[in-house]
Design a protein around this motif. Sequence first.
Motif, mmCIF file in Angstrom:
data_model
loop_
_atom_site.group_PDB
_atom_site.id
_atom_site.type_symbol
_atom_site.label_atom_id
_atom_site.label_comp_id
_atom_site.label_asym_id
_atom_site.label_seq_id
_atom_site.Cartn_x
_atom_site.Cartn_y
_atom_site.Cartn_z
ATOM 1 N N VAL A 12 0.902 -1.126 -0.123
ATOM 2 C CA VAL A 12 -0.034 -0.113 0.089
ATOM 3 C C VAL A 12 0.841 1.077 -0.034
ATOM 4 O O VAL A 12 1.745 1.574 0.777
ATOM 5 C CB VAL A 12 -0.984 -0.018 1.167
ATOM 6 N N TYR A 13 0.668 2.012 -1.072
ATOM 7 C CA TYR A 13 1.714 3.364 -1.409
ATOM 8 C C TYR A 13 1.063 4.375 -0.993
ATOM 9 O O TYR A 13 -0.217 4.738 -1.636
ATOM 10 C CB TYR A 13 2.438 3.134 -2.565
ATOM 11 N N ARG A 14 1.452 5.406 -0.363
ATOM 12 C CA ARG A 14 0.884 6.587 -0.228
ATOM 13 C C ARG A 14 1.517 7.619 -0.914
ATOM 14 O O ARG A 14 2.935 7.698 -1.082
ATOM 15 C CB ARG A 14 1.136 7.266 1.286
ATOM 16 N N LEU A 15 0.901 8.532 -1.913
ATOM 17 C CA LEU A 15 1.246 9.356 -2.908
ATOM 18 C C LEU A 15 0.907 10.776 -2.475
ATOM 19 O O LEU A 15 -0.312 10.770 -2.438
ATOM 20 C CB LEU A 15 0.642 8.898 -4.186
ATOM 21 N N SER A 16 1.730 11.494 -2.022
ATOM 22 C CA SER A 16 1.631 12.835 -1.256
ATOM 23 C C SER A 16 2.121 14.066 -2.061
ATOM 24 O O SER A 16 3.397 14.035 -2.242
ATOM 25 C CB SER A 16 2.174 12.732 0.235
ATOM 26 N N THR A 17 1.352 14.924 -2.056
ATOM 27 C CA THR A 17 1.704 16.268 -2.744
ATOM 28 C C THR A 17 1.387 17.379 -1.960
ATOM 29 O O THR A 17 0.258 17.379 -1.262
ATOM 30 C CB THR A 17 0.913 16.639 -4.110
ATOM 31 N N PHE A 18 2.214 18.035 -1.347
ATOM 32 C CA PHE A 18 2.265 19.073 -0.354
ATOM 33 C C PHE A 18 2.042 20.498 -1.147
ATOM 34 O O PHE A 18 2.740 20.841 -2.057
ATOM 35 C CB PHE A 18 3.550 19.300 0.538
ATOM 36 N N VAL A 19 0.990 21.081 -0.706
ATOM 37 C CA VAL A 19 0.466 22.341 -1.256
ATOM 38 C C VAL A 19 0.672 23.362 -0.310
ATOM 39 O O VAL A 19 -0.191 23.344 0.493
ATOM 40 C CB VAL A 19 -1.001 22.327 -2.068
ATOM 41 N N ASP A 20 1.399 24.381 -0.495
ATOM 42 C CA ASP A 20 1.750 25.250 0.735
ATOM 43 C C ASP A 20 0.711 26.355 0.659
ATOM 44 O O ASP A 20 0.450 27.171 1.839
ATOM 45 C CB ASP A 20 2.997 25.927 0.731
ATOM 46 N N ALA A 21 -0.022 26.698 -0.190
ATOM 47 C CA ALA A 21 -1.014 27.892 -0.499
ATOM 48 C C ALA A 21 -2.350 27.643 0.219
ATOM 49 O O ALA A 21 -3.237 28.463 0.325
ATOM 50 C CB ALA A 21 -1.101 28.290 -1.608
ATOM 51 N N VAL A 22 -2.850 26.303 0.625
ATOM 52 C CA VAL A 22 -4.022 25.727 0.900
ATOM 53 C C VAL A 22 -4.551 26.405 2.719
ATOM 54 O O VAL A 22 -5.605 27.154 2.649
ATOM 55 C CB VAL A 22 -4.592 24.383 0.903
ATOM 56 N N THR A 23 -3.557 26.155 3.418
ATOM 57 C CA THR A 23 -3.492 26.671 4.827
ATOM 58 C C THR A 23 -2.520 27.447 5.000
ATOM 59 O O THR A 23 -1.470 27.301 4.558
ATOM 60 C CB THR A 23 -4.075 25.552 5.619
ATOM 61 N N PRO A 24 -2.356 28.195 6.355
ATOM 62 C CA PRO A 24 -1.375 28.895 6.806
ATOM 63 C C PRO A 24 -0.097 27.956 7.042
ATOM 64 O O PRO A 24 1.196 28.173 6.687
ATOM 65 C CB PRO A 24 -1.467 29.404 8.023
ATOM 66 N N GLU A 25 -0.268 26.519 7.333
ATOM 67 C CA GLU A 25 0.755 25.573 7.505
ATOM 68 C C GLU A 25 0.980 24.788 6.284
ATOM 69 O O GLU A 25 1.658 23.782 6.405
ATOM 70 C CB GLU A 25 0.583 24.860 8.620
ATOM 71 N N PHE A 27 -1.056 21.948 3.440
ATOM 72 C CA PHE A 27 -1.772 20.866 3.360
ATOM 73 C C PHE A 27 -1.105 19.604 2.359
ATOM 74 O O PHE A 27 -0.860 19.937 1.132
ATOM 75 C CB PHE A 27 -3.162 21.382 2.697
ATOM 76 N N THR A 28 -1.538 18.694 2.786
ATOM 77 C CA THR A 28 -0.957 17.320 1.682
ATOM 78 C C THR A 28 -2.382 16.840 1.098
ATOM 79 O O THR A 28 -3.371 16.768 1.785
ATOM 80 C CB THR A 28 -0.516 16.324 2.647
ATOM 81 N N PHE A 29 -2.059 16.308 -0.111
ATOM 82 C CA PHE A 29 -3.240 15.824 -0.770
ATOM 83 C C PHE A 29 -2.604 14.528 -1.158
ATOM 84 O O PHE A 29 -1.676 14.139 -1.824
ATOM 85 C CB PHE A 29 -3.297 16.403 -2.261
ATOM 86 N N ASN A 30 -3.384 13.593 -0.599
ATOM 87 C CA ASN A 30 -2.871 11.909 -0.469
ATOM 88 C C ASN A 30 -3.594 11.093 -1.327
ATOM 89 O O ASN A 30 -4.839 11.177 -1.258
ATOM 90 C CB ASN A 30 -2.753 11.449 0.948
#
Length: 238
Positions: A12-25, A27-30
């Motif tokens: 089971v593989y997690r594919l994660s993209t971090f987007v810095d503009a979504v919240t102040p800290e 957000f990852t989309f997995n």
Amino acid sequence: METRVHEIADGVYRLSTFVDAVTPEGFTFNQFLIDADEPMLFHTGMRGLFPLVSEAVSRVMPVERLRWIGFGHVEADECGAMNQWLAAAPHAQIAYGQLGCDVSLNDLADRPPRALANGEVLDLGGRRMRWIDTPHVPHGWEAGVFFEEAEGVLFAGDLLTHGGDPAPVTEMDVISPALAMEEASKSMTMAPATVQTLRELAALSPKALALMHGSSFRGDGAGQLRALADWCEGKVPA
């Protein structure tokens, strides 16, 4: 941006993209890739993320091998790129709950989806994915989750969402950051059946929780879900 790949459970593989503009800290989309005789992708990501996520899948297996595409509810980050995936994987089919197929996917998807009844098991060959209807949990009339029976992984979608760019998988408590995020976002539907549904998911005793936003969790998944249910109990209108 980049999409990173980590194996969070056997196959089971997690594919994660971090987007810095979504919240102040940020957000990852997995998304989650389940390697089996008939591989499955859970969550498609938004259309704009398709080039990154499809390249990440290709690091594990050819995209053309995908046989199934699933998600938890109809929302851009859950299924926005579904038709791009269908085009890239000619033998792939969407697997989703009967209600969601009836109200949305029979029209939105470029190929007819496979409608699943509540509790129906999709056998991937070496993996058994049980579809569970969870209306309005965390949100969406047609919402649901998949439970992979062999490894005990609950593909929990937006449940226990938390922000930032944390570790791919953790054995530490995720309920605290998730409740902080929920207090700020108010994203969950507090419906009459919310608490009961969460307790029923906890009764599965998942060994891992594959979360769409934030770290995946490995350990006492039931305890995390019960803690969320306890918190919701005071929020559901009488």
